[in-house]
Design an enzyme around this catalytic site. Structure first.
Site, PDB file in Angstrom:
ATOM      1  N   HIS A   1       1.873  61.067  27.900  1.00  0.00           N
ATOM      2  CA  HIS A   1       3.213  61.605  27.712  1.00  0.00           C
ATOM      3  C   HIS A   1       3.729  62.052  29.075  1.00  0.00           C
ATOM      4  CE1 HIS A   1       6.272  64.561  26.413  1.00  0.00           C
ATOM      5  NE2 HIS A   1       6.250  63.989  25.223  1.00  0.00           N
TER       6      HIS A   1
ATOM      7  N   ASP B   1      -5.054  66.868  26.832  1.00  0.00           N
ATOM      8  CA  ASP B   1      -3.816  67.136  26.113  1.00  0.00           C
ATOM      9  C   ASP B   1      -4.072  66.880  24.632  1.00  0.00           C
ATOM     10  OD1 ASP B   1      -1.370  67.013  24.851  1.00  0.00           O
ATOM     11  OD2 ASP B   1      -0.439  65.641  26.278  1.00  0.00           O
TER      12      ASP B   1
ATOM     13  N   GLN C   1      -1.316  65.751  20.208  1.00  0.00           N
ATOM     14  CA  GLN C   1      -1.285  64.776  19.113  1.00  0.00           C
ATOM     15  C   GLN C   1      -2.584  64.711  18.328  1.00  0.00           C
ATOM     16  OE1 GLN C   1       1.392  63.237  18.033  1.00  0.00           O
ATOM     17  NE2 GLN C   1       2.631  64.137  19.658  1.00  0.00           N
TER      18      GLN C   1
ATOM     19  N   LYS D   1       3.211  71.038  16.026  1.00  0.00           N
ATOM     20  CA  LYS D   1       2.619  69.785  15.543  1.00  0.00           C
ATOM     21  C   LYS D   1       1.644  70.036  14.387  1.00  0.00           C
ATOM     22  CE  LYS D   1       3.971  67.686  19.538  1.00  0.00           C
ATOM     23  NZ  LYS D   1       5.023  66.679  19.663  1.00  0.00           N
TER      24      LYS D   1
ATOM     25  N   CYS E   1       8.871  59.528  25.358  1.00  0.00           N
ATOM     26  CA  CYS E   1       8.398  60.233  26.555  1.00  0.00           C
ATOM     27  C   CYS E   1       7.097  59.615  27.074  1.00  0.00           C
ATOM     28  CB  CYS E   1       8.213  61.720  26.297  1.00  0.00           C
ATOM     29  SG  CYS E   1       9.746  62.599  26.002  1.00  0.00           S
TER      30      CYS E   1
END
Length: 404
Positions: free
Chosen positions: A121, A198, A201, A224, A362
């Site tokens: 991202h 990260d 997700q 999320k 993104c």
């Protein structure tokens, strides 16, 4: 037992209509929906506990402080951090990444190298580019293949004694690919490099164990994970958080201030300047309670079933191409119809009450790799149904008929 119809009753928004049609919400990778249990926690905070934390001797302040710190402990337990002070409240994943990147500005030098992946991202690309501009360090990229997987043999070749940092997402937001982070972390540590993962997700689908992973930093966002927007968390190993300087100056992050010198507070407050999103932090904990009550194994099993069904049904549409075909992926399907711009498909789906994301998500380097302007992305959650997937399939067929 897992019952999707019972679960759906927890989400008030799923009963509304869009353009006269029942809402079908397939934009969960951007923001998940919020159950009434979390909404109740937000209302409860502002109705009964609203006060600033850590500073007041009065009852409301002490009660709000207790709730906020209990939420930190819930996050610690969920991600299995060793200490609660290794959990830093942030405004979200992007904030956490920037906090770490800013901290390493004082630790890197010109000969150093940092590694990111081709699946990132923008929020896990731009801060490191800015870091390289400030320090003179070199940014290197792990390439991807046509299936949307990272090429690990090339990663091995990129690692060297000059590698100081490796930054990779756990799951690609654009393709759903689950990256082999265990291997990535282990190899990086062999060269003495720190690793940030990260988890924006992955966290809605996978329950990561940061101690088992032996990861140095892990970031995630509450919105999320059925939680509120504007709050997230940074996990950092204690030894790394002690090395990094504060990201922002202000109240709360200090131990003592004079006009001659300031000394900083201990962890975690060193990185939490100013009045935080108190309600957000507390309800982040409530969202974790909700998801853990359902069970992440149950969520993963059901979402895999949805992903398999949606992949099969969409693949049967002539002229539809799915991007990201890794054997290891979460419930994200990015696709295009031949000769039709993804924005046009998304617009027609919206008229049918179906919410998807269109564009480069993104993740423009991924789109450049495939030589496309973007994709239609349908991202599924545990409260979605096969009937909703059927509606998506019919909507895509209608868009194809209208736009071809």
């Amino acid at each position: 037992m897992f019952n999707v119809e019972t679960i759906r009753q927890d989400f008030p928004i799923l009963s509304r209509k869009v353009n006269g049609k029942p809402l079908v919400y397939f934009d969960n990778a951007a923001t998940s929906q919020t159950p009434k249990q979390v909404i109740k926690a937000i209302v409860d905070y502002y109705s009964n506990y609203n006060a600033n934390i850590h500073r007041g001797v009065h009852t409301l302040s002490q009660e709000a402080t207790d709730l906020y710190e209990q939420a930190r402990q819930k996050i610690q337990s969920h991600f299995n951090a060793k200490f609660s002070h290794e959990i830093i409240f942030t405004s979200g994943t992007t904030h956490g990444i920037n906090l770490v990147a800013n901290g390493f500005s004082s630790l890197l030098k010109k000969a150093d190298e940092i590694i990111v992946s081709a699946l990132e991202h923008h929020s896990n690309i731009v801060p490191w580019q800015m870091l390289c501009e400030r320090t003179g360090a070199t940014l290197k990229v792990i390439p991807m293949n046509e299936d949307g997987e990272l090429i690990m043999t090339d990663y091995d070749k990129l690692l060297s004694k000059h590698t100081k940092l490796v930054f990779v997402n756990h799951v690609s937001n654009a393709l759903g690919t689950v990256n082999p982070i265990e291997y990535i972390i282990e190899k990086a540590h062999q060269f003495g490099a720190a690793v940030l993962i990260d988890g924006a997700q992955s966290s809605p689908h996978i329950k990561p164990d940061v101690q088992k992973l032996d990861v140095d930093f892990y970031v995630a966002s509450a919105h999320k994970m059925c939680g509120p927007t504007g709050v997230g968390m940074l996990y950092g190993k204690e030894e790394w958080l002690k090395k990094l300087p504060p990201y922002q100056g202000g109240g709360e992050m200090i131990a003592e201030v004079t006009f001659e010198k300031t000394s900083y507070a201990d962890l975690p407050h060193k990185f939490e300047a100013g009045t935080p999103n108190i309600a957000g932090g507390i309800t982040f904990g409530a969202a974790l309670d909700y998801m853990n009550a359902i069970g992440f194994e149950n969520i993963a099993t059901y979402e895999h079933e949805l992903l398999s069904y949606a992949t099969e049904q969409l693949s049967a549409i002539k002229g539809l191409k799915i991007y990201g075909t890794s054997a290891q992926k979460t419930s994200v399907i990015s696709f295009n119809l031949k000769g039709i711009h993804p924005y046009d498909v998304g617009t027609i789906l919206d008229k049918l009450g179906i919410a998807v994301r269109t564009g480069h998500h993104c993740a423009q380097p991924i789109m450049d790799f495939y030589k496309i302007p973007g994709t239609v992305r349908a991202s599924l959650a545990f409260y979605n149904t096969k009937a909703e997937i059927d509606a998506l399939v019919e909507g895509v067929k209608k868009a194809k008929m209208m736009l071809s």
